[in-house]
Design a protein around this motif. Sequence first.
Motif, PDB file in Angstrom:
ATOM      1  N   LEU A 276       0.860  -1.180   0.000  1.00  0.00           N
ATOM      2  CA  LEU A 276       0.000   0.000   0.000  1.00  0.00           C
ATOM      3  C   LEU A 276       0.895   1.227   0.000  1.00  0.00           C
ATOM      4  N   GLU A 277       0.687   2.101  -0.960  1.00  0.00           N
ATOM      5  CA  GLU A 277       1.487   3.321  -1.048  1.00  0.00           C
ATOM      6  C   GLU A 277       0.579   4.535  -0.940  1.00  0.00           C
ATOM      7  N   ASN A 278       0.902   5.419  -0.005  1.00  0.00           N
ATOM      8  CA  ASN A 278       0.157   6.659   0.184  1.00  0.00           C
ATOM      9  C   ASN A 278       1.090   7.836  -0.067  1.00  0.00           C
ATOM     10  N   THR A 279       0.655   8.753  -0.883  1.00  0.00           N
ATOM     11  CA  THR A 279       1.368  10.008  -1.094  1.00  0.00           C
ATOM     12  C   THR A 279       0.392  11.149  -0.876  1.00  0.00           C
ATOM     13  N   GLY A 280       0.888  12.227  -0.304  1.00  0.00           N
ATOM     14  CA  GLY A 280      -0.018  13.333  -0.050  1.00  0.00           C
ATOM     15  C   GLY A 280       0.694  14.548   0.496  1.00  0.00           C
ATOM     16  N   ILE A 281      -0.104  15.563   0.779  1.00  0.00           N
ATOM     17  CA  ILE A 281       0.415  16.806   1.341  1.00  0.00           C
ATOM     18  C   ILE A 281      -0.462  17.225   2.510  1.00  0.00           C
ATOM     19  N   ASP A 282       0.165  17.899   3.476  1.00  0.00           N
ATOM     20  CA  ASP A 282      -0.522  18.524   4.603  1.00  0.00           C
ATOM     21  C   ASP A 282      -0.149  20.001   4.608  1.00  0.00           C
ATOM     22  N   LEU A 283      -1.157  20.853   4.732  1.00  0.00           N
ATOM     23  CA  LEU A 283      -0.920  22.297   4.753  1.00  0.00           C
ATOM     24  C   LEU A 283      -1.719  22.907   5.889  1.00  0.00           C
ATOM     25  N   LEU A 284      -1.051  23.713   6.716  1.00  0.00           N
ATOM     26  CA  LEU A 284      -1.697  24.398   7.831  1.00  0.00           C
ATOM     27  C   LEU A 284      -1.280  25.863   7.805  1.00  0.00           C
ATOM     28  N   VAL A 285      -2.277  26.756   7.799  1.00  0.00           N
ATOM     29  CA  VAL A 285      -2.027  28.198   7.783  1.00  0.00           C
ATOM     30  C   VAL A 285      -2.778  28.828   8.945  1.00  0.00           C
ATOM     31  N   ARG A 286      -2.041  29.533   9.808  1.00  0.00           N
ATOM     32  CA  ARG A 286      -2.639  30.276  10.909  1.00  0.00           C
ATOM     33  C   ARG A 286      -2.353  31.765  10.694  1.00  0.00           C
ATOM     34  N   ALA A 287      -3.352  32.585  10.995  1.00  0.00           N
ATOM     35  CA  ALA A 287      -3.180  34.021  10.786  1.00  0.00           C
ATOM     36  C   ALA A 287      -3.864  34.795  11.898  1.00  0.00           C
ATOM     37  N   ALA A 288      -3.129  35.761  12.473  1.00  0.00           N
ATOM     38  CA  ALA A 288      -3.713  36.719  13.419  1.00  0.00           C
ATOM     39  C   ALA A 288      -4.120  37.942  12.605  1.00  0.00           C
ATOM     40  N   ILE A 289      -5.349  37.924  12.097  1.00  0.00           N
ATOM     41  CA  ILE A 289      -5.795  38.973  11.180  1.00  0.00           C
ATOM     42  C   ILE A 289      -5.895  40.309  11.893  1.00  0.00           C
ATOM     43  N   ILE A 290      -6.465  40.302  13.083  1.00  0.00           N
ATOM     44  CA  ILE A 290      -6.546  41.507  13.912  1.00  0.00           C
ATOM     45  C   ILE A 290      -6.000  41.155  15.284  1.00  0.00           C
ATOM     46  N   ASN A 291      -5.099  41.977  15.794  1.00  0.00           N
ATOM     47  CA  ASN A 291      -4.495  41.707  17.099  1.00  0.00           C
ATOM     48  C   ASN A 291      -4.392  43.011  17.885  1.00  0.00           C
ATOM     49  N   GLN A 292      -5.526  43.464  18.405  1.00  0.00           N
ATOM     50  CA  GLN A 292      -5.598  44.683  19.195  1.00  0.00           C
ATOM     51  C   GLN A 292      -6.026  44.335  20.618  1.00  0.00           C
ATOM     52  N   ASN A 293      -5.975  45.323  21.491  1.00  0.00           N
ATOM     53  CA  ASN A 293      -6.273  45.071  22.900  1.00  0.00           C
ATOM     54  C   ASN A 293      -7.673  44.509  23.105  1.00  0.00           C
ATOM     55  N   HIS A 294      -8.662  45.103  22.452  1.00  0.00           N
ATOM     56  CA  HIS A 294     -10.059  44.702  22.678  1.00  0.00           C
ATOM     57  C   HIS A 294     -10.646  43.905  21.523  1.00  0.00           C
ATOM     58  N   LEU A 295      -9.868  43.676  20.477  1.00  0.00           N
ATOM     59  CA  LEU A 295     -10.387  42.923  19.339  1.00  0.00           C
ATOM     60  C   LEU A 295      -9.271  42.057  18.754  1.00  0.00           C
ATOM     61  N   LYS A 296      -9.514  40.751  18.757  1.00  0.00           N
ATOM     62  CA  LYS A 296      -8.567  39.805  18.182  1.00  0.00           C
ATOM     63  C   LYS A 296      -9.328  38.858  17.261  1.00  0.00           C
ATOM     64  N   TRP A 297      -8.734  38.624  16.102  1.00  0.00           N
ATOM     65  CA  TRP A 297      -9.367  37.727  15.123  1.00  0.00           C
ATOM     66  C   TRP A 297      -8.288  36.788  14.595  1.00  0.00           C
ATOM     67  N   ARG A 298      -8.473  35.477  14.844  1.00  0.00           N
ATOM     68  CA  ARG A 298      -7.528  34.461  14.420  1.00  0.00           C
ATOM     69  C   ARG A 298      -8.217  33.477  13.480  1.00  0.00           C
ATOM     70  N   SER A 299      -7.535  33.117  12.421  1.00  0.00           N
ATOM     71  CA  SER A 299      -8.068  32.154  11.451  1.00  0.00           C
ATOM     72  C   SER A 299      -7.070  31.024  11.250  1.00  0.00           C
ATOM     73  N   THR A 300      -7.609  29.824  11.075  1.00  0.00           N
ATOM     74  CA  THR A 300      -6.791  28.639  10.812  1.00  0.00           C
ATOM     75  C   THR A 300      -7.403  27.859   9.666  1.00  0.00           C
ATOM     76  N   VAL A 301      -6.576  27.552   8.679  1.00  0.00           N
ATOM     77  CA  VAL A 301      -7.010  26.747   7.537  1.00  0.00           C
ATOM     78  C   VAL A 301      -6.093  25.537   7.442  1.00  0.00           C
TER      79      VAL A 301
END
Length: 687
Positions: A416-441
């Motif tokens: 059995l042969e498996n080939t593939g890719i794994d991709l992970l992207v994390r982003a701190a889109i907004i990083n302020q004192n009262h507002l933070k927005w983080r996304s992960t794909v």
Amino acid sequence: NNFSVSGKRKDTRYFASFSNFYNQGIVKATDYSRNGVRLNLQQKLSNIVTLAINTAYSYSTSSEIPNGGINSAYGALTGFIFANNYVNPAKNPVTGVYPSLNATAIVQRTNPLEAIDRFKFRQKTSRLITSATITVKPVAGLNIEYISGIDNYTQIATGYIPPVNTTPSNNGGFSRSADAKVMQLNNDLNISYQKEIAKELQSTTTLGGTIQYEQLNSFAATALNLGPYGETINSGTITPSEFRSERANMGSFLQQTFGYKGRYFITGAVRIDASSVYGAQNRSQLYSKLSGAYIVSNEEFWSDGLKDAISSLKLRAAYGQSGNQTAIGPYSRFLNYDPIVYSGQIGYVSSTQLGNPGITPERQNELEVGFDMGLVRDRVSIEFSYYKKSVKDLILGRTLAPSTGYLTRFVNVGTLENTGIDLLVRAAIINQNHLKWRSTVSYMRNKGVINGVEGNGILPFPGGFGQVAAVNGKPLGAFYSTFFARKEDGSLLLTPTGFPQRERGTQGKDGNYTIARDANGQPSGAILSKVIGDPNPEHILSFINEVDFKNFTFRMQWDGMYGFDVFNFTKRVGDRDFYGGLKGYEAEIRGEVPKGTSAALFSIFENWIEDGSYTKLREVSLSYNLLLKNRKSLRFSLVGRNLLSIDNYSGWDPETNAAGQDNAVRAFDFVEVPIPRTISFGINFNF
């Protein structure tokens, strides 16, 4: 409900918790509850010795209704799908008797309402997991850790079907009592030593070993032809069975890592594993690995200007070997015999599984290369990996010819042969004192191919209802069965009476075939089979967003699987004229298609393959955090899971499988309970 207490006093750390969980099932009269306690203690015995003890106990109970599956004749869901839908399933209000829903004697099944109302199937599980860890640090850089643990649980199951019921095989009543006692022990010793052996040259040496032991004792007794009173097995004719097994695994490893100037790293290791499930000649296996990493961003030439754009960059590569020491049962390599009483005499009969003393563990070789990157002062991080895994001596259950006298046998067959890719992207889109927005794909793609299957290149899997197989050149667990006869333009080639039909011809090896036609242009020869579907997804995607605004936290997660097929066996049964319980048969009743269409389609399995691709709103949550005096906090949360599924699947849920977590039989839907949609409200109070 969860309650926990944690703290520290001098050289002692402690944590204690209590949990209570209750879940009502989707099918009526089903539920599950669990209570648990946990206690963790860590005591510093001296300046160099620390003792940690972790203990967890849980007790769970469940009320269940049998599904029925494809072979068992009693069950609520299979009783529903096989039943005629023009019969009122409710019990007679005067006699209290439930009617049979089967108009013919072809396949008799249980009235689903009777199964819910009268059947009693229960399970109770008591489980204790405890471990003790001693850590010794005699000199700087040297760490010695010994772990001893035990996992001990008892599972008790009971089943009861009262006499005089609608089941075809247990009309005289059914009672069953079974228990399983499992004890698992582990002992692990790990020794590591860190030392700077030269200027800017770091060394880490790790030596370790493990001994694992597992013991299983199970007993079951089934009683039929019960008396009018009593639910226990002594109310009828008893058939007992007992099973005992032991399994031991041993392993040891040596690993060496060198790091130079904080940017060059290389690791090499060897490991030896052995398991009692294999014969003495094949038991011990040697595995090795080699990996390296280069942190480019730690180089002096990585200027400040470049760091603003690409704040970190790490290149890595690894090669390693591993095995599967528990792929078969403790005694699966033997031909086992079961005791039997015949005419008052004790004898033995062989099991339906033929032994294979020469079976060897699976062996996997994997090569992986990738990089980790941080962008815009690490506000965006990227992890990428490409891998290639090759498994040889693959262990699969081969279905044997009836002439052998056995049904299955575990064999080492193919690769059995498996080939593939794994991709992970994390982003701190907004990083302020009262507002933070983080996304992960995250994205994953894998392609697997089976090769080396002997004989005709086709190996059907037990548990796949004869429709799932290993086929040379195709993915593991492909749907392999009959398909439509078609004209050259791709349209259906109908019978002279106007019905669709199966393709015929000459079947070759590895799924190849040659189509044949008679003088009238109709299919001739043997019924052909081919790969008609693939349950393995081409793409797996997850998208998570988390937003913090003052005291509020919002989280949303989308999951998706694309490019895979589901075998809708539920629809196959429900659309047949024998049963006609699903909407698919309605067209034949209305005369929109010729009478007999459902019978013609029933044996063309390609017709029941559907696209299973889906996008699911896996979770949405909103919480409010309130900080109180004296470091106290209060949090309110509202969480919804599995709220939405966007798919074209005609069944309940494309994410279910009749074979559970089986790696070979996947995406096979036969009246499976869908993943539930849940909404929960929670309060967390820290004080």
